[in-house]
Design an enzyme around this catalytic site. Sequence first.
Site, PDB file in Angstrom:
ATOM      1  N   CYS A   1      40.724  68.175  35.804  1.00  0.00           N
ATOM      2  CA  CYS A   1      41.163  68.285  34.367  1.00  0.00           C
ATOM      3  C   CYS A   1      42.855  68.705  34.578  1.00  0.00           C
ATOM      4  CB  CYS A   1      40.585  69.237  33.681  1.00  0.00           C
ATOM      5  SG  CYS A   1      41.145  69.584  32.087  1.00  0.00           S
TER       6      CYS A   1
ATOM      7  N   GLU B   1      44.665  56.505  36.000  1.00  0.00           N
ATOM      8  CA  GLU B   1      43.567  56.769  36.764  1.00  0.00           C
ATOM      9  C   GLU B   1      42.173  57.188  36.047  1.00  0.00           C
ATOM     10  OE1 GLU B   1      46.713  59.320  39.494  1.00  0.00           O
ATOM     11  OE2 GLU B   1      45.171  60.315  38.602  1.00  0.00           O
TER      12      GLU B   1
END
EC number: 2.1.1.192
Length: 382
Positions: free
Chosen positions: A375, A118
């Site tokens: 994150c 990704e």
Amino acid sequence: MTTTPVEITPRPETGQLVFKPARRGKPPLHLADFDMAGRKEFLRAAGYPAFRASQLSKHYFERFEADPAAMTDLPAGQREELVAKAMPPLLKTVRQLRADEGMTVKSVHRLFDNAMVESVLMRYDKRVTMCISSQAGCGMNCPFCATGQSGLTRNLSAAEIVDQVVQGVRALRDGAVGDPEEAPQRVSNIVFMGMGEALANYKATMGAVHRIIDPSPEGLGISARGLTMSTVGLVPGIRKFTLEKLPITLALSLHAPDDELRDELIPINTRWKVDEALDAARDYYDATGRRVSIEYALIRDINDQGWRADLLGEKLNKRGGGWVHVNPIPLNPTPGSKWTASRPGVEQNFVERLRAHGIPTTVRDTRGSDIDGACGQLATEA
């Protein structure tokens, strides 16, 4: 049509570190795997004139062109085969998710062997930041990170890393990110904070770095000062990276200032302790002059105590002033996780305690958390 079966990577055992993935087939070679001299030799060995390397590089790194028909400076009868040889498709985007009114786009890419990675593109008023992956999965096994819990599938090639950026640039050019009526922007910042521990895939990562920062047509010509290299504290990798003496920001994912807790949160701490990681980070600053970022995910009732903020401040100040900046990050939710973000008041107290020690501290923006693009959330849910 027969589909190649997807290899499922076993979930790693608690605390287990994986530095080398299981052996798999290699992705096709691409001109982005080489510097210009290497591209010329690659094409020469394939039976083409070496000067085609410069022409193809301009199409890939300057014009971001993928259609052979548009490459009119190449012989019409050879365009298809030249592009197939030097610029084979590496990433197939199988899913895109948008957030922040279209200003954040997460792309899920399928690789040649069905491994998945990704990348996240974030458009701001005056800059565009791209978060890219260096590995499919991650072997560092941090328990609060979705990527770490998925295990390591394999390292990416230099070209697979670079192609994430090129695809992001194409998306910006084509108006696919943000308001299409606004003037297109270029990617200005690259953060190696996607899937994987970049310094554990050192050769490919550094190859990608040079393709990103080298002037076109050898590379993308993005300023090295716009790059950030994140690591969980792979000390030998930090030491090696320091010797490159590139003006790239180092981001150390610390998450705890004491070894007792960090051994649990960041299993690599059982190899290289907090003080060793901080010493290596300080030496990086001394060698490059680039202020180090300390990343600290604030986890409710786990690592957000005031005394830990004080201990972190003391340890950083022990190594001098002006060399470091702390980015507390509200923990992003991941499926099945028992941990949550700190309460706002606790977060603020943590920040104020660090600032009381004279440590520059800024709570980091968590773009894309609602599309699992922030994150610690990248886990290729295609």
